[in-house]
Write an enzyme that holds these catalytic residues in place. Structure first.
Site, PDB file in Angstrom:
ATOM      1  N   ASP A   1       1.003  -1.278   0.117  1.00  0.00           N
ATOM      2  CA  ASP A   1       0.036  -0.103   0.103  1.00  0.00           C
ATOM      3  C   ASP A   1       0.791   1.076  -0.018  1.00  0.00           C
ATOM      4  O   ASP A   1       1.992   1.176   0.254  1.00  0.00           O
ATOM      5  CB  ASP A   1      -0.851  -0.169   1.380  1.00  0.00           C
TER       6      ASP A   1
ATOM      7  N   ASP B   1     -10.973   2.135  -2.248  1.00  0.00           N
ATOM      8  CA  ASP B   1     -11.454   1.841  -1.071  1.00  0.00           C
ATOM      9  C   ASP B   1     -13.189   1.830  -0.972  1.00  0.00           C
ATOM     10  O   ASP B   1     -13.522   1.578   0.205  1.00  0.00           O
ATOM     11  CB  ASP B   1     -10.923   2.900  -0.223  1.00  0.00           C
TER      12      ASP B   1
HETATM   13  C1  GLA Z   1      -5.739   2.072   2.692  1.00  0.00           C
HETATM   14  C2  GLA Z   1      -6.155   0.917   1.756  1.00  0.00           C
HETATM   15  C3  GLA Z   1      -7.070  -0.130   2.738  1.00  0.00           C
HETATM   16  C4  GLA Z   1      -6.347  -0.301   4.075  1.00  0.00           C
HETATM   17  C5  GLA Z   1      -5.892   0.613   4.541  1.00  0.00           C
HETATM   18  C6  GLA Z   1      -5.116   0.418   5.761  1.00  0.00           C
HETATM   19  O1  GLA Z   1      -6.675   2.878   2.699  1.00  0.00           O
HETATM   20  O2  GLA Z   1      -6.630   1.114   0.473  1.00  0.00           O
HETATM   21  O3  GLA Z   1      -7.600  -1.049   1.877  1.00  0.00           O
HETATM   22  O4  GLA Z   1      -5.502  -1.368   3.477  1.00  0.00           O
HETATM   23  O5  GLA Z   1      -5.195   1.399   3.711  1.00  0.00           O
HETATM   24  O6  GLA Z   1      -4.621   1.735   6.469  1.00  0.00           O
END
Ligand code: GLA
Length: 728
Positions: free
Chosen positions: A482, A552
């Site tokens: 990420d 997300d």
């Molecule tokens: C990002 C990702 C999510 C999750 C969060 C964790 O927003 O897109 O899926 O992994 O980080 O902090």
């Protein structure tokens, strides 16, 4: 050979199965662009270029009395700098003597078998049994001794052409590169062209926008340090008439994950220039004598079959020629459950095992432990950078937890955000100088975190060592990589003041090195990319990860648009899609239908689902596994546009042999006493017969495509339908 040099006409023709691309060593050895479009074999199209005396468009000195020859009016293959072409440039360089000038003329060329590769950047490759040919043309500026090498690879069967560029300093003193575009394509008439791009924002990535060409420079780009949520390094130039199924479309897809720029300029004579490459904003790169700079690859495609035609070309090519992971085709991806929306950072080993047990009952193959397992990390204020298991949460350590999950017959995956650091972390306390921060200024915070200076070798080495230590400590099957902020405070403590313009690009080079070392040395691990959802979803990343988290935003109705836009260029097999609690009024089965337009998984607390819900999930996981070859290997068709007003969104996957198909429909709007609606299939064999959902009903491909299937009106809101079509 798919590359032909015609000695007499001095033309180069690149020939794919259905397209031709032609250039010519023209007047005074300038490289002119002649053509890109449907196949013309190697017909010499030089006659297309007319020469007139154009006012206020300068003439090269050597053309003497020929007032009719101007680089400002002729189609260029790589536009020069300060040579009388006032349109957007392909290069901006400050020469050793301080002059801003590049007068590149063809000095030599080579044609060879095989695909070129880049030393510093990811790019596509030819498969083992696939032929690709490469053309290298060198443009030399005799005064500055700066050379530009234009690289072309032709994938004849795949109908794709790739381009890349290198700038070589053959002089005796350093030069400063300020702009370098990987592609420059001049169209003789662009008035009837539209530009399609994929703008968006957090939670709403890759929406589709189409604009008419007008007489200015249309720019699409990112200056956020990554390819971003806000734009995507993919543009289409299409005819005004182009639709989903018909019309000419040119695609340009940049294999790069940092700041990028695409410029489409409609000039005074209605000619259209498209350039694409690294964004020149805050970019100044020193090239020392004898050194070279590589620009990223652009993957180009042309079709007369509208957006669907273009999609099929990119899907096929990116599925097989971009990522080397065994999960691309050899090994089926697992159905996963991710802990994020189930527990956020509030979990321990007991909670994870509880989720896994319930998920096992839902046909899930793998548990993914998301953010919150390392260092001191109970919220987003701390811990990033400390890639050490927090044993207060994961009692007994990672090894023990993974063993418990494995004993359930499930695989285990883990989340990292390697490029970031929290101020409240051991890493920051030990190495504050590793975080990007301009001396004497406060850094811009975003999600309370700072970016590491990925251009520094010791930062790269630390990440390789600390991430690998975790991966090698337990039986890890999957990694979610990420990055949760855009870059600001572009500064590196190890570079001198005059080299700070290199930091944006060096960050990306550093990132690619780290990924090479971790990902390519762990070929058995499945990697998924993520950036606060789908913020760095680009071919550069897809070179390393076979899949990427789309967004997300798990609301299934929003997802219809997200999947629609993403599918323009990126294969369905790359699209991370989960069922979550988001979209309360949407039935579980509809959520599953939407998540099957992607890698399919769950992101909820499975232990809180009822028996009945778990049963539905088990059924859906099994269906996904059954349809996997159709979804991952087939051709994808967008049957309706969710951005237009309509009552349903439909899409379809069809196997390459057209013998099987999965057609999905989601009812997005119910109108009282409305007209009957029909969904029309695509891509089937008209005179073949197809059985529907293994039942009694059998219809011809023609009936399914031209008459369509009626969609039941008397259904609850957000109902969905899946039609499995099998040729008999
Ligand atoms: C990002 C990702 C999510 C999750 C969060 C964790 O927003 O897109 O899926 O992994 O980080 O902090």
């Amino acid at each position: 050979m798919s590359i032909i040099f015609n000695e007499q006409a001095k033309t180069f023709t690149l020939q794919t199965a259905h397209t031709s691309y032609q250039m010519k060593i023209g007047n005074l050895d300038y490289l002119l662009h002649l053509y890109y479009g449907p196949s013309i074999c190697d017909a010499d199209l030089n006659y297309q270029i007319m020469q007139y005396d154009r006012g206020f468009s300068g003439n090269p000195y050597e053309s003497r009395d020929a007032r009719t020859f101007s680089l400002d009016a002729q189609p260029q293959e790589f536009s020069t700098q300060q040579q009388g072409d006032f349109r957007t440039t392909s290069i901006e360089v400050v020469n050793a003597d301080g002059s801003y000038s590049f007068n590149g003329k063809v000095s030599r060329f080579t044609i060879r078998e095989g695909k070129y590769q880049l030393d510093t950047l990811p790019c596509t490759f030819a498969k083992e049994d696939e032929r690709a040919d490469t053309l290298e043309i060198v443009l030399t500026d005799q005064i500055s001794s700066v050379e530009v090498i234009l690289l072309y690879s032709v994938f004849e069967k795949a109908d794709m052409i790739t381009r890349a560029v290198k700038v070589v300093n053959k002089g005796t003193a350093s030069i400063q590169l300020k702009k370098i575009m990987s592609v420059c394509l001049d169209f003789l008439n662009g008035l009837d062209m539209d530009l399609v791009s994929l703008p968006g924002r957090y939670g709403q990535e890759r929406q589709v926008e189409r604009q008419k060409m007008t007489h200015h420079i249309h720019t699409i780009g990112s200056v956020r340090g990554s390819s971003s949520h806000q734009q995507n390094p993919f543009v289409v130039l299409c005819g005004r008439e182009a639709t989903e199924d018909y019309g000419k479309c040119y695609g340009f897809s940049l294999v790069y994950s940092g700041n990028f720029l695409a410029e489409a300029e409609l000039d005074q004579y209605d000619q259209l220039r498209l350039v694409m490459g690294i964004n020149p904003k805050q970019f100044v790169y020193e090239i020392k004598p004898g050194e070279q700079f590589e620009g990223p690859e652009v993957v180009m495609a042309f079709t007369e079959h509208g957006f669907t035609g273009l999609t099929h070309l990119y899907h096929d090519f990116y599925r097989t020629n971009l990522c080397r992971s065994k999960f691309v085709s050899e090994v089926q991806r697992p159905v996963l459950i991710n802990s994020w929306e189930a527990a956020f950072m509030d979990f321990d080993d007991v909670k994870l095992v509880e989720i896994a047990k319930a998920a096992k009952n839902m046909g899930v193959d793998m548990l993914v432990m998301d953010d919150g397992w390392f260092g001191k990390r109970d919220d987003d204020n701390s811990g990033l950078g400390d890639w050490v298991v927090n044993e207060e949460k994961i009692k007994g350590g990672l090894h023990k937890l993974v063993e418990q999950i494995n004993n359930l017959g499930m695989k285990f995956g883990i989340w990292f955000e390697p490029e970031m650091v929290s101020e409240d972390s051991d890493l920051y306390r030990a190495h504050p100088e590793w975080a990007m921060q301009i001396p004497g200024r406060h850094a811009v915070r975003s999600r309370n975190q700072m970016a590491l200076d990925m251009s520094r070798k010791e930062v790269q080495d630390y990440l390789i060592q600390s991430v690998n230590a975790i991966l090698d400590d337990a039986n890890i099957y999957y990694v979610k990589w990420d990055i949760n902020r855009s870059l600001a405070d572009i500064w590196s403590n190890v570079l001198s003041a005059d080299k700070q313009g290199e930091v944006y690009h060096r960050y990306i080079l550093g990132l690619y090195r780290v990924m090479n070392e971790i990902i390519l040395t762990h070929p058995d691990i499945l990697f998924e990319g993520c950036s606060g959802g789908g913020g760095r979803y680009d071919p550069g990343m897809l070179h390393y990860y076979p899949q990427y988290w789309v967004s997300d935003n798990n609301n299934p109705i929003d997802r219809l648009k997200l999947h629609y836009g993403t599918s323009f260029v990126y294969p369905i097999s790359t699209m991370g899609a989960h069922i979550s609690d988001s979209g309360r009024f949407v039935p579980l089965r509809t959520k599953a239908v939407v998540a099957m337009c992607g890698t399919f998984g769950y992101e909820l607390d499975a232990s809180k689902l009822s028996e009945e819900e778990q049963e539905i999930c088990r059924e859906q996981s099994d269906l996904f596994r059954k349809y996997y070859p159709i979804i991952f290997g087939g051709d994808y068709y967008r049957l309706s546009n969710p951005f237009e007003v309509g009552n349903m969104t439909a899409w379809q996957h069809v196997t390459k042999d057209k013998a099987e198909s999965l057609l999905s429909v989601v009812v997005t709007n119910l109108t009282c006493n409305g007209p009957q609606e029909y969904v029309k299939a695509k891509g089937l064999i008209p005179d073949a017969m197809y059985r529907i959902n293994n039942g009694e009903q059998v219809l011809s491909g023609a009936a399914l495509m031209y008459a369509g299937l009626p969609i039941d009106r008397e259904v609850p809101e957000y109902s969905s339908f899946q039609f499995y079509l099998k040729q008999i």
